[in-house]
Structure formats: C-alpha cells, structure tokens
Design an enzyme around this catalytic site. Structure first.
Site, PDB file in Angstrom:
ATOM      1  N   CYS A  17       0.831  -1.200   0.000  1.00 39.29           N
ATOM      2  CA  CYS A  17       0.000   0.000   0.000  1.00 39.29           C
ATOM      3  C   CYS A  17       0.868   1.253   0.000  1.00 39.29           C
ATOM      4  O   CYS A  17       1.416   1.636   1.045  1.00 39.29           O
ATOM      5  CB  CYS A  17      -0.935  -0.005   1.206  1.00 39.29           C
ATOM      6  SG  CYS A  17      -2.022   1.430   1.304  1.00 39.29           S
ATOM      7  N   CYS A  77      -0.393   4.083   2.206  1.00 39.94           N
ATOM      8  CA  CYS A  77      -0.212   3.800   3.632  1.00 39.94           C
ATOM      9  C   CYS A  77       1.237   4.035   4.072  1.00 39.94           C
ATOM     10  O   CYS A  77       1.495   4.587   5.143  1.00 39.94           O
ATOM     11  CB  CYS A  77      -0.576   2.347   3.950  1.00 39.94           C
ATOM     12  SG  CYS A  77      -2.231   1.837   3.458  1.00 39.94           S
ATOM     13  N   ASP A  78       2.191   3.603   3.247  1.00 32.96           N
ATOM     14  CA  ASP A  78       3.580   3.513   3.695  1.00 32.96           C
ATOM     15  C   ASP A  78       4.577   4.357   2.911  1.00 32.96           C
ATOM     16  O   ASP A  78       5.749   4.398   3.258  1.00 32.96           O
ATOM     17  CB  ASP A  78       4.033   2.038   3.639  1.00 32.96           C
ATOM     18  CG  ASP A  78       3.190   1.147   4.537  1.00 32.96           C
ATOM     19  OD1 ASP A  78       2.718   1.645   5.578  1.00 32.96           O
ATOM     20  OD2 ASP A  78       2.999  -0.038   4.200  1.00 32.96           O
TER      21      ASP A  78
END
Length: 324
Positions: free
Chosen positions: A133, A136-137
């Site tokens: 992701c 997300c990261d």
C-alpha cells in the site's frame, strides 16, 4: 437468537460493532482464529488515521478498535466461518468448531487480501521494507530507492505516487509491455524518477531485518541479477474475501459484493456488507470504518422495521370504519 452477527475484525467490522453495541443490539463479532485485525496488522506505522497526530502502530490501532467495541458490549469470538445460510428471516453462521449461531441480521466485513508474490523473504520482511500500500507507507521511504512490482493501472499509480517521496522508483514487470491504460503509462514514462525493469520477475527479496534488494530472473534468457533496494511495493492486485458468499449474494464485475447505492444493503434482505469487501477503489482504513458505520445503522433500521411490522395492531385499529 442474536440481533446482529458481524463477520470480520478489521476497521469495518469493529466500527460496525461499536455502533451496533451502542444501539444495544448486543452484537457478536466473529474474528478469524489466526488473522484478527485485518490488513492493518501487517502495517507498522499508521500516520494517516485521524486522531493520532504522532502516528500509531497498525496492531495497536486495531487493539483500540476492539477495546472500544468490547467496552460497549460486543462479544468477540475467535473462530473461522465455514458456511452461511441466508435463506429466510433467520440467518445462520456455522464455525470451524461446529457451532452455529443465528441472527436476524448479518454484517459481512471480511475485507480483501493483497495478492502476494509468494517468494522467499516476502513474509519475513513484511512491514520492514515490503509493502502492498503506497498511500499507507510511502511516507517512510523519503529519499530512498524503491521498486514497484506490477504492470497494471494500480502499479503505475503506486509508482507515480511514490515519486513524491522516493529518490528513485523502479517498476519491475514480467513482460516488455504494460497492461496499464495509455494515460497511466504516459504519466509513468514521463516521470524522470521512474525506471522500468522489463521482462523480469522477483525470485527473492533480500535482507535479514530490513529489505536490501531483490533477486531477479529475466523471463527471456533466464539470467539472474540483483537489484539493490530499500523498499519493495507489490502491486499485482487484490482479491475481496467473498468465497463464502459466491452463491449467496450478488457480486459486481470487480468481484466485490454488490450493495444498493451508498448503503450497505446487499441483494439479500437482512444481510449487509462493509469495508474493502465492497470497495474496489479506495481500500483505506478510514473508508472501511465509515462503511462499517453505514452497515450498523442500516442493520439497526432494518431491525426496527421488522419489529414494527411484527407487532399486531389492535382490533379497533384494523377494523374498517363505516360512516353513514
């Protein structure tokens, strides 16, 4: 007999449980016997969930979800659902233990699973340089050299997004042409930070405690090489966890559960769906949590409606009024 059974223990499931419990519906939430908490359990630092300005570890965030749900009276059962029966007004859920639970409503929030490469080092380095992701990261890879595996729209979108942070982004693709739409290809080709590694597959992710690179095999001549990296994003698709409802609920062309508009109502009255299992596009913890809210409210309204219709009207109310 339960009012509501919730299947799934990610942000959608636990948020639905919080709302259902606060509505005094005494929900039973069935969590997996081994994978409680959903995909956030594989995420280290979560910095984009509202309310945590300093960030929070994925497992810690899910622990708080569960603590809040249980505080209001949610019962959490650690077992795996093996079969479902949605016929009739009473829904039944059978577990791996052999036990069967019945309810007037079911909220299905099993999420989705990122497709994995299935290579050495992938599991060990998950959360330590290996991610599925970018939104997300990506922030954690500022000024680092990373790679994205995949050749579709999602891979091009991830690679382009990651150039906001990384100093270099390789795109590793098993063929010499992309599957992505023309506009997504053009954006990626035009980005000076992106370099393509064609006709290559990842055979191993290198590193003990942190990702240090990948071992590649050329699909044309079978030669093997190593590419030094500090991070690897796998973007080869994801699959909604719908295997239990393939013959029970209507699905969309993308394979997610069909719901009526912006509601959580599925094709079966009394069955609601929430989270990534209905979302082929966003797949974020915050959108899943909002979806869980919708499902709990829809279930609450459904239960109120069936309660109203089950109450017999007094004879005086139902008698026909005759006037002279």
């Amino acid at each position: 007999m339960r009012q509501v059974i919730i299947i799934g223990s990610g942000p959608a499931g636990f948020t639905a449980a919080i709302y259902a419990a606060r509505a005094n519906l005494q929900p039973l939430l069935i969590a997996s016997s081994v994978e409680v908490g959903g995909e956030l359990m594989n995420t280290t630092e979560v910095e984009n969930y509202p309310g945590f300005p300093e960030g929070i570890q994925g497992p810690d965030l899910m622990a708080k979800f569960q603590e809040q749900a249980e505080r209001f009276g949610t019962e959490v059962l650690y077992d795996d659902v093996t079969s479902l029966d949605f016929d009739g007004p009473v829904k039944s859920v059978t577990l791996g233990s052999g036990a069967t639970h019945e309810a007037h409503t079911v909220i299905y929030a099993t999420g989705s699973a990122y497709r994995k490469l299935g290579v050495e080092g992938e599991e060990r380095l998950s959360g330590h340089g290996v991610s599925w992701c970018a939104t997300c990261d990506g922030f954690f890879f500022r000024e680092k050299t990373i790679a994205v595996v995949g050749g579709g729209d999602s891979a091009m979108e991830e690679a382009t997004f990651l150039t906001r942070f990384a100093s270099k982004v390789y795109v590793i693709h098993r063929k010499d042409a992309l599957r992505a739409s023309k506009i997504m290809q053009e954006r990626a080709f035009a980005n000076e930070k992106i370099e393509f590694v064609w006709n290559s597959v990842v055979e191993e992710i290198l590193g003990e405690n942190e990702t240090t690179g990948v071992r590649l095999r050329n699909t044309v001549d079978d030669t093997v090489s190593e590419l030094p990296l500090e991070g690897l994003f796998v973007a080869i698709g994801n699959d909604p966890r719908t295997h239990l409802v393939h013959d029970k609920l209507d699905l969309t062309p993308e394979g997610t559960i069909w719901v009526d508009g912006r509601s959580s109502r599925t094709s079966v009255p009394g069955v609601f769906a929430a989270g990534d299992v209905i979302d082929p596009t966003y797949r974020q913890a915050i959108t899943a949590a909002g979806s869980g809210t919708v499902a709990a409210l829809d279930a609450e309204h459904f239960l109120a409606d069936i309660a109203d219709t089950s109450v017999e009207k007094p004879a005086a109310e139902s008698a026909e009024v005759i006037t002279a």
